[in-house]
Design a protein around this motif. Structure first.
Motif, PDB file in Angstrom:
ATOM      1  N   CYS A   1      25.564   7.159  38.792  1.00 24.27           N
ATOM      2  CA  CYS A   1      24.612   6.392  39.591  1.00 24.27           C
ATOM      3  C   CYS A   1      23.858   7.393  40.457  1.00 24.27           C
ATOM      4  CB  CYS A   1      25.334   5.362  40.452  1.00 24.27           C
ATOM      5  SG  CYS A   1      24.216   4.336  41.437  1.00 24.27           S
ATOM      6  N   VAL A   2      22.569   7.555  40.173  1.00 26.34           N
ATOM      7  CA  VAL A   2      21.755   8.592  40.811  1.00 26.34           C
ATOM      8  C   VAL A   2      20.581   7.944  41.536  1.00 26.34           C
ATOM      9  CG1 VAL A   2      20.429  10.710  40.436  1.00 26.34           C
ATOM     10  CG2 VAL A   2      22.374  10.177  38.936  1.00 26.34           C
ATOM     11  N   ALA A   3      20.279   8.417  42.727  1.00 30.37           N
ATOM     12  CA  ALA A   3      19.136   7.899  43.485  1.00 30.37           C
ATOM     13  C   ALA A   3      17.839   8.367  42.843  1.00 30.37           C
ATOM     14  CB  ALA A   3      19.205   8.359  44.935  1.00 30.37           C
ATOM     15  N   ILE A   4      17.068   7.418  42.325  1.00 27.31           N
ATOM     16  CA  ILE A   4      15.745   7.703  41.773  1.00 27.31           C
ATOM     17  C   ILE A   4      14.785   6.686  42.388  1.00 27.31           C
ATOM     18  CG2 ILE A   4      14.336   7.906  39.689  1.00 27.31           C
ATOM     19  CD1 ILE A   4      16.797   8.725  38.181  1.00 27.31           C
ATOM     20  N   LYS A   5      14.279   7.024  43.549  1.00 25.92           N
ATOM     21  CA  LYS A   5      13.481   6.092  44.337  1.00 25.92           C
ATOM     22  C   LYS A   5      11.984   6.245  44.119  1.00 25.92           C
ATOM     23  CE  LYS A   5      17.011   5.987  47.968  1.00 25.92           C
ATOM     24  NZ  LYS A   5      17.284   6.181  49.414  1.00 25.92           N
ATOM     25  N   ASN A   6      11.572   7.358  43.483  1.00 23.17           N
ATOM     26  CA  ASN A   6      10.140   7.628  43.329  1.00 23.17           C
ATOM     27  C   ASN A   6       9.929   8.594  42.172  1.00 23.17           C
ATOM     28  OD1 ASN A   6      10.755  10.263  44.413  1.00 23.17           O
ATOM     29  ND2 ASN A   6      10.712   9.323  46.441  1.00 23.17           N
ATOM     30  N   GLN A   7       8.688   8.955  41.930  1.00 26.13           N
ATOM     31  CA  GLN A   7       8.364   9.830  40.810  1.00 26.13           C
ATOM     32  C   GLN A   7       8.979  11.217  40.972  1.00 26.13           C
ATOM     33  OE1 GLN A   7       6.567   8.833  37.977  1.00 26.13           O
ATOM     34  NE2 GLN A   7       7.392  10.768  37.200  1.00 26.13           N
ATOM     35  N   ALA A   8       9.030  11.708  42.185  1.00 24.65           N
ATOM     36  CA  ALA A   8       9.624  13.035  42.417  1.00 24.65           C
ATOM     37  C   ALA A   8      11.097  13.050  42.038  1.00 24.65           C
ATOM     38  CB  ALA A   8       9.439  13.447  43.878  1.00 24.65           C
ATOM     39  N   ASP A   9      11.811  11.985  42.394  1.00 16.69           N
ATOM     40  CA  ASP A   9      13.225  11.890  42.019  1.00 16.69           C
ATOM     41  C   ASP A   9      13.376  11.820  40.504  1.00 16.69           C
ATOM     42  OD1 ASP A   9      14.004  11.873  44.676  1.00 16.69           O
ATOM     43  OD2 ASP A   9      14.194   9.693  44.787  1.00 16.69           O
ATOM     44  N   LEU A  10      12.514  11.047  39.859  1.00 14.60           N
ATOM     45  CA  LEU A  10      12.573  10.940  38.402  1.00 14.60           C
ATOM     46  C   LEU A  10      12.314  12.297  37.756  1.00 14.60           C
ATOM     47  CD1 LEU A  10      12.797   9.337  35.787  1.00 14.60           C
ATOM     48  CD2 LEU A  10      10.389   8.680  36.061  1.00 14.60           C
ATOM     49  N   ASP A  11      11.322  13.024  38.245  1.00 15.70           N
ATOM     50  CA  ASP A  11      11.018  14.350  37.705  1.00 15.70           C
ATOM     51  C   ASP A  11      12.213  15.286  37.868  1.00 15.70           C
ATOM     52  OD1 ASP A  11       8.491  13.449  37.057  1.00 15.70           O
ATOM     53  OD2 ASP A  11       7.531  14.333  38.830  1.00 15.70           O
ATOM     54  N   ALA A  12      12.882  15.194  39.022  1.00 18.20           N
ATOM     55  CA  ALA A  12      14.052  16.044  39.272  1.00 18.20           C
ATOM     56  C   ALA A  12      15.186  15.700  38.321  1.00 18.20           C
ATOM     57  CB  ALA A  12      14.505  15.898  40.723  1.00 18.20           C
TER      58      ALA A  12
ATOM     59  N   LEU B   1      30.235   7.037  38.598  1.00 24.12           N
ATOM     60  CA  LEU B   1      30.264   7.939  39.750  1.00 24.12           C
ATOM     61  C   LEU B   1      28.919   7.928  40.468  1.00 24.12           C
ATOM     62  CD1 LEU B   1      32.097  11.107  38.346  1.00 24.12           C
ATOM     63  CD2 LEU B   1      33.066   9.268  39.738  1.00 24.12           C
ATOM     64  N   SER B   2      28.932   7.570  41.752  1.00 23.64           N
ATOM     65  CA  SER B   2      27.727   7.702  42.574  1.00 23.64           C
ATOM     66  C   SER B   2      27.632   9.136  43.075  1.00 23.64           C
ATOM     67  CB  SER B   2      27.772   6.741  43.767  1.00 23.64           C
ATOM     68  OG  SER B   2      27.391   5.450  43.375  1.00 23.64           O
ATOM     69  N   VAL B   3      26.444   9.724  42.970  1.00 23.26           N
ATOM     70  CA  VAL B   3      26.279  11.119  43.370  1.00 23.26           C
ATOM     71  C   VAL B   3      25.252  11.220  44.496  1.00 23.26           C
ATOM     72  CG1 VAL B   3      26.868  11.900  41.058  1.00 23.26           C
ATOM     73  CG2 VAL B   3      24.467  11.624  41.677  1.00 23.26           C
ATOM     74  N   ARG B   4      25.337  12.320  45.232  1.00 23.84           N
ATOM     75  CA  ARG B   4      24.457  12.549  46.373  1.00 23.84           C
ATOM     76  C   ARG B   4      23.320  13.517  46.067  1.00 23.84           C
ATOM     77  NH1 ARG B   4      25.999   8.819  50.413  1.00 23.84           N
ATOM     78  NH2 ARG B   4      28.233   8.448  50.121  1.00 23.84           N
TER      79      ARG B   4
ATOM     80  N   ALA C   1      20.145   3.827  37.759  1.00 21.83           N
ATOM     81  CA  ALA C   1      19.197   4.327  38.755  1.00 21.83           C
ATOM     82  C   ALA C   1      19.250   3.496  40.030  1.00 21.83           C
ATOM     83  CB  ALA C   1      17.788   4.315  38.186  1.00 21.83           C
ATOM     84  N   TYR C   2      19.732   4.126  41.097  1.00 24.72           N
ATOM     85  CA  TYR C   2      19.695   3.491  42.416  1.00 24.72           C
ATOM     86  C   TYR C   2      18.315   3.709  43.020  1.00 24.72           C
ATOM     87  CZ  TYR C   2      20.367   2.778  47.395  1.00 24.72           C
ATOM     88  OH  TYR C   2      20.213   2.348  48.691  1.00 24.72           O
ATOM     89  N   VAL C   3      17.606   2.612  43.319  1.00 25.51           N
ATOM     90  CA  VAL C   3      16.209   2.745  43.767  1.00 25.51           C
ATOM     91  C   VAL C   3      16.025   2.379  45.239  1.00 25.51           C
ATOM     92  CG1 VAL C   3      15.361   2.333  41.431  1.00 25.51           C
ATOM     93  CG2 VAL C   3      15.535   0.404  43.033  1.00 25.51           C
ATOM     94  N   GLY C   4      17.098   2.077  45.957  1.00 25.01           N
ATOM     95  CA  GLY C   4      16.978   1.776  47.379  1.00 25.01           C
ATOM     96  C   GLY C   4      17.394   0.364  47.718  1.00 25.01           C
ATOM     97  N   TYR C   5      16.826  -0.162  48.812  1.00 27.23           N
ATOM     98  CA  TYR C   5      17.237  -1.455  49.341  1.00 27.23           C
ATOM     99  C   TYR C   5      16.486  -2.633  48.730  1.00 27.23           C
ATOM    100  CZ  TYR C   5      19.212   1.577  52.965  1.00 27.23           C
ATOM    101  OH  TYR C   5      19.908   2.569  53.646  1.00 27.23           O
ATOM    102  N   THR C   6      15.428  -2.335  47.978  1.00 29.71           N
ATOM    103  CA  THR C   6      14.633  -3.396  47.358  1.00 29.71           C
ATOM    104  C   THR C   6      13.788  -2.778  46.252  1.00 29.71           C
ATOM    105  OG1 THR C   6      13.163  -5.285  47.818  1.00 29.71           O
ATOM    106  CG2 THR C   6      12.621  -3.192  48.888  1.00 29.71           C
ATOM    107  N   MET C   7      13.187  -3.619  45.440  1.00 26.48           N
ATOM    108  CA  MET C   7      12.230  -3.148  44.429  1.00 26.48           C
ATOM    109  C   MET C   7      10.871  -2.985  45.108  1.00 26.48           C
ATOM    110  SD  MET C   7      13.801  -3.181  41.320  1.00 26.48           S
ATOM    111  CE  MET C   7      12.619  -3.621  40.046  1.00 26.48           C
ATOM    112  N   ASP C   8      10.324  -1.784  45.069  1.00 31.37           N
ATOM    113  CA  ASP C   8       9.057  -1.477  45.729  1.00 31.37           C
ATOM    114  C   ASP C   8       7.935  -1.474  44.694  1.00 31.37           C
ATOM    115  OD1 ASP C   8       6.884  -0.408  47.057  1.00 31.37           O
ATOM    116  OD2 ASP C   8       8.047   1.146  48.084  1.00 31.37           O
ATOM    117  N   PRO C   9       6.952  -2.355  44.809  1.00 33.23           N
ATOM    118  CA  PRO C   9       5.860  -2.397  43.828  1.00 33.23           C
ATOM    119  C   PRO C   9       5.150  -1.057  43.666  1.00 33.23           C
ATOM    120  CG  PRO C   9       5.780  -4.316  45.267  1.00 33.23           C
ATOM    121  CD  PRO C   9       6.812  -3.408  45.843  1.00 33.23           C
ATOM    122  N   ALA C  10       5.184  -0.218  44.683  1.00 39.02           N
ATOM    123  CA  ALA C  10       4.521   1.084  44.606  1.00 39.02           C
ATOM    124  C   ALA C  10       5.143   1.989  43.540  1.00 39.02           C
ATOM    125  CB  ALA C  10       4.571   1.774  45.960  1.00 39.02           C
TER     126      ALA C  10
END
Length: 288
Positions: free
Chosen positions: A195-206, A174-177, A219-228
């Protein structure tokens, strides 16, 4: 580093040239579903068909497109359930019928019986013989063939709980919003993959605050892998979580298939675990 890249070498070929035997992805129970989505560096990149995948003469969100794709490579499929006027869940990405069918107007303005008059269009706008499938039809077809990722196009959360509570379909992600939606499914279903959007540290903390176990997560991280955000990726993988990117608004938009394949190679080098694409048939796993 190169195991996944070698295992996901790209070959650009005509879909008509492949044998028709299906390359199935089967999850007969929840443990098998969890294992399929458990991170391992030894696993090849998994290809997911966005909107059920697309091929010439095979429309998006159709059982026929998914079946054809499985004759080319093993894949799971993101599909888009949406409610009709009489509350039947059908597969349709857009709120309206205009782009992908021979009918016009909102899906929610028609009963399921009325929608049977529609015929689906392929990605080039050609009318096909295929009809709009119900979610139930797709799940029955696919339960011994593939795994489904259900995006939510306005489906009440409780309907997904009702769908999954009897464990008839163990092959569903299940993809969630939101974290709220993720928590609702976790609270009401004993066995659920999210399937949860975890694009950054704030999302991971949440996500950590929800106390949902990591063995329920993709973990859905967006449109690409971001080195940041490499530290976030490393942490997730240390918990057995796969990293999921979707390239339908980026590399899939390149004009020619050859340009798309070049773009796909650029993403493979970044080493995601799952790539969601409109064109899974352009990815052919060559085991090394």
């Amino acid at each position: 580093m190169f195991k996944k890249i070698l295992a996901a070498c790209l070959l650009l070929q005509s879909a008509s040239g492949f044998a028709q035997e299906m390359k199935k992805v089967v999850a007969n129970n929840f443990k098998e579903l969890q294992q399929y989505f458990r991170y391992s560096d030894a696993k090849p990149v998994i290809i997911s068909g966005h909107r059920g995948g697309m091929l010439p003469q095979f429309p998006e969100n159709s059982i026929e497109a998914m079946g054809k794709t499985l004759t080319i490579l093993p894949s799971f499929f993101e599909i888009d359930p949406r409610l009709t006027k009489d509350s039947v869940m059908v597969l349709m990405h857009d709120a309206t019928l205009d782009r992908t069918t021979t009918m016009k107007g909102k899906v929610s303005d028609y009963t399921y019986a009325e929608l049977q008059a529609a015929r689906l269009k392929d990605r080039d706008g050609n009318i096909t013989e295929f009809k709009i499938p119900t979610l139930e039809e797709a799940l029955e077809w696919g339960k011994d063939k593939t795994i489904f990722n259900l995006d939510n196009k306005g489906i009440p959360w409780v309907k997904y709980v009702d769908l999954l509570k009897d464990k008839k379909y163990p092959n569903i992600l299940l993809s969630v919003r939101s974290m709220e939606e993720a928590s609702f499914y976790y609270k009401n279903l004993k066995e659920v993959m999210l399937c949860v959007a975890i694009k950054n540290q704030a999302d991971l903390d949440a996500y950590i605050k929800t106390k949902i176990p990591f063995n329920r997560l993709v973990a859905y991280v967006g449109y690409t892998m971001d080195p940041a955000h490499e530290k976030v990726y490393q942490y997730l993988r240390s918990k057995g979580v796969m990293i999921f990117i979707s390239i339908h608004p980026t590399q899939d938009k390149r004009k020619t298939d050859l340009e798309k394949v070049k773009g796909y190679s650029e993403e493979l080098i970044k080493r995601p675990d799952i790539i969601e694409t409109d064109y899974p048939a352009l990815f052919v796993n060559e085991k090394k």
